[in-house]
Design an enzyme around this catalytic site. Structure first.
Site, PDB file in Angstrom:
ATOM      1  N   ARG A   1       0.991  -1.181  -0.007  1.00  0.00           N
ATOM      2  CA  ARG A   1       0.136   0.048  -0.081  1.00  0.00           C
ATOM      3  C   ARG A   1       0.982   1.099  -0.213  1.00  0.00           C
ATOM      4  NH1 ARG A   1      -5.197   1.086   3.482  1.00  0.00           N
ATOM      5  NH2 ARG A   1      -4.080   1.223   5.364  1.00  0.00           N
TER       6      ARG A   1
ATOM      7  N   ARG B   1       2.314   4.321   4.938  1.00  0.00           N
ATOM      8  CA  ARG B   1       1.687   4.837   6.061  1.00  0.00           C
ATOM      9  C   ARG B   1       2.674   4.404   7.402  1.00  0.00           C
ATOM     10  NH1 ARG B   1      -4.587   4.473   6.152  1.00  0.00           N
ATOM     11  NH2 ARG B   1      -4.199   3.584   8.027  1.00  0.00           N
TER      12      ARG B   1
ATOM     13  N   ARG C   1      -4.300  -3.842  14.329  1.00  0.00           N
ATOM     14  CA  ARG C   1      -5.370  -3.020  13.887  1.00  0.00           C
ATOM     15  C   ARG C   1      -6.384  -4.170  13.594  1.00  0.00           C
ATOM     16  NH1 ARG C   1      -2.427   0.011   9.451  1.00  0.00           N
ATOM     17  NH2 ARG C   1      -4.438   0.516   8.444  1.00  0.00           N
TER      18      ARG C   1
HETATM   19  P1  ADP Z   1      -7.632   1.603   8.058  1.00  0.00           P
HETATM   20  O1  ADP Z   1      -8.978   1.192   7.860  1.00  0.00           O
HETATM   21  O2  ADP Z   1      -6.814   1.065   6.712  1.00  0.00           O
HETATM   22  O3  ADP Z   1      -7.122   1.179   9.299  1.00  0.00           O
HETATM   23  P2  ADP Z   1      -7.945   4.247   8.401  1.00  0.00           P
HETATM   24  O4  ADP Z   1      -7.395   5.601   7.771  1.00  0.00           O
HETATM   25  O5  ADP Z   1      -9.553   4.137   8.395  1.00  0.00           O
HETATM   26  O6  ADP Z   1      -7.368   3.113   7.979  1.00  0.00           O
HETATM   27  O7  ADP Z   1      -7.693   4.707  10.157  1.00  0.00           O
HETATM   28  C1  ADP Z   1      -6.291   4.700  10.563  1.00  0.00           C
HETATM   29  C2  ADP Z   1      -6.269   4.837  11.952  1.00  0.00           C
HETATM   30  O8  ADP Z   1      -7.183   6.051  12.313  1.00  0.00           O
HETATM   31  C3  ADP Z   1      -6.959   3.735  12.801  1.00  0.00           C
HETATM   32  O9  ADP Z   1      -6.170   2.646  12.783  1.00  0.00           O
HETATM   33  C4  ADP Z   1      -7.374   4.314  14.057  1.00  0.00           C
HETATM   34  O10 ADP Z   1      -6.142   4.646  14.936  1.00  0.00           O
HETATM   35  C5  ADP Z   1      -7.748   5.925  13.488  1.00  0.00           C
HETATM   36  N1  ADP Z   1      -9.153   5.957  13.444  1.00  0.00           N
HETATM   37  C6  ADP Z   1      -9.760   6.245  12.266  1.00  0.00           C
HETATM   38  N2  ADP Z   1     -11.147   6.191  12.222  1.00  0.00           N
HETATM   39  C7  ADP Z   1     -11.396   5.796  13.657  1.00  0.00           C
HETATM   40  C8  ADP Z   1     -12.645   5.941  14.453  1.00  0.00           C
HETATM   41  N3  ADP Z   1     -13.810   5.933  13.650  1.00  0.00           N
HETATM   42  N4  ADP Z   1     -12.579   5.783  15.895  1.00  0.00           N
HETATM   43  C9  ADP Z   1     -11.155   5.521  16.149  1.00  0.00           C
HETATM   44  N5  ADP Z   1      -9.966   5.693  15.623  1.00  0.00           N
HETATM   45  C10 ADP Z   1     -10.319   5.652  14.182  1.00  0.00           C
END
Ligand code: ADP
Ligand code: ZN
Length: 212
Positions: free
Chosen positions: A123, A155, A166
């Site tokens: 990615r 990232r 995650r």
């Molecule tokens: P991915 O789905 O690939 O993990 P995101 O960009 O959606 O990537 O999220 C990256 C990080 O941002 C998450 O691992 C978390 O730490 C934080 N995050 C994003 N959205 C939320 C949410 N709705 N609640 C809590 N933490 C969030």
């Protein structure tokens, strides 16, 4: 259309929500992207979020709920929106319901853990929000964003050990949200395909099947 896109990290939520956003001309709101921008800008929100994001943990509910509430109440969202990465816990789903915003459908892109781990290594992302994959969705020019010309990067939370955390958090905290929406008759699932355009086609059909 008020849509939620769900799926494990790396399932392709961001890519699909960008495509639907362009097609339907409604904004895609990615909580992950908002948090990364805040971290980069060094704001107070960014400072708080950093330690959670870098470990691959969820940022506390009250913080993300506040962010999403502000967005959904803004003028930008009056003709519809796509939520990418929110809600990620039952508490967030309940808070969204309490905001009184009607949700038309919740689309879940399903990809098994093994494939997720394989995908994450390739990615590449851009600070404009675009994401690519070295094999499945390469940019036209190696290492450069098609949309804005900036350099792509890996990232910080895409390291294998963080990806595993995650995924654990996804199964424990986010999967229950699927049931929350299944019970409300809103859940539509799609199997994530190897090729992005194939997933896009599955998503289009799935949304059409529920009249969206
Ligand atoms: P991915 O789905 O690939 O993990 P995101 O960009 O959606 O990537 O999220 C990256 C990080 O941002 C998450 O691992 C978390 O730490 C934080 N995050 C994003 N959205 C939320 C949410 N709705 N609640 C809590 N933490 C969030
Ligand atoms: Zn870009």
């Amino acid at each position: 259309m008020n849509l939620i896109i769900m799926g494990a990290p790396g399932a392709g939520k961001g890519t699909q929500s960008e495509m639907i956003s362009a097609r339907e001309k409604i904004p895609a709101i990615s909580t992950g992207q908002i948090l990364r921008e805040a971290m980069k800008a060094g704001t107070e929100l960014g400072a708080v979020a950093k330690s959670y994001v870098e470990r691959g943990d969820l940022v506390p509910d009250e913080i993300v709920i506040g962010i999403v509430r502000d967005y959904l109440m803004s003028e930008e969202c009056k003709n519809g929106f796509i939520l990418d990465g929110f809600p990620r816990s039952t508490a967030q789903a309940e808070a969204l319901e309490k905001m009184g915003v009607k949700i038309d459908a919740v689309l879940s892109i399903e990809v098994d853990d093994e494939r997720i781990i394989r995908r994450m290594g390739g990615r590449r992302v851009c600070e404009c929000g675009a994401s690519y994959h070295t094999d499945y969705l390469p940019p036209k020019v190696d290492g450069i964003c098609d949309k804005c010309g900036k350099s792509l990067y890996v990232r910080a939370d895409d390291k294998p050990e963080t990806v595993r955390n995650r995924l654990v958090n996804y199964h424990n905290q986010t999967e229950p949200v699927l049931n929350f929406y299944r019970e409300r008759g809103l859940l539509v699932t799609v199997v994530g395909q190897e090729k992005v355009e194939d997933t896009t086609e599955c998503v289009r059909k799935a949304l059409a099947s529920v009249g969206k």
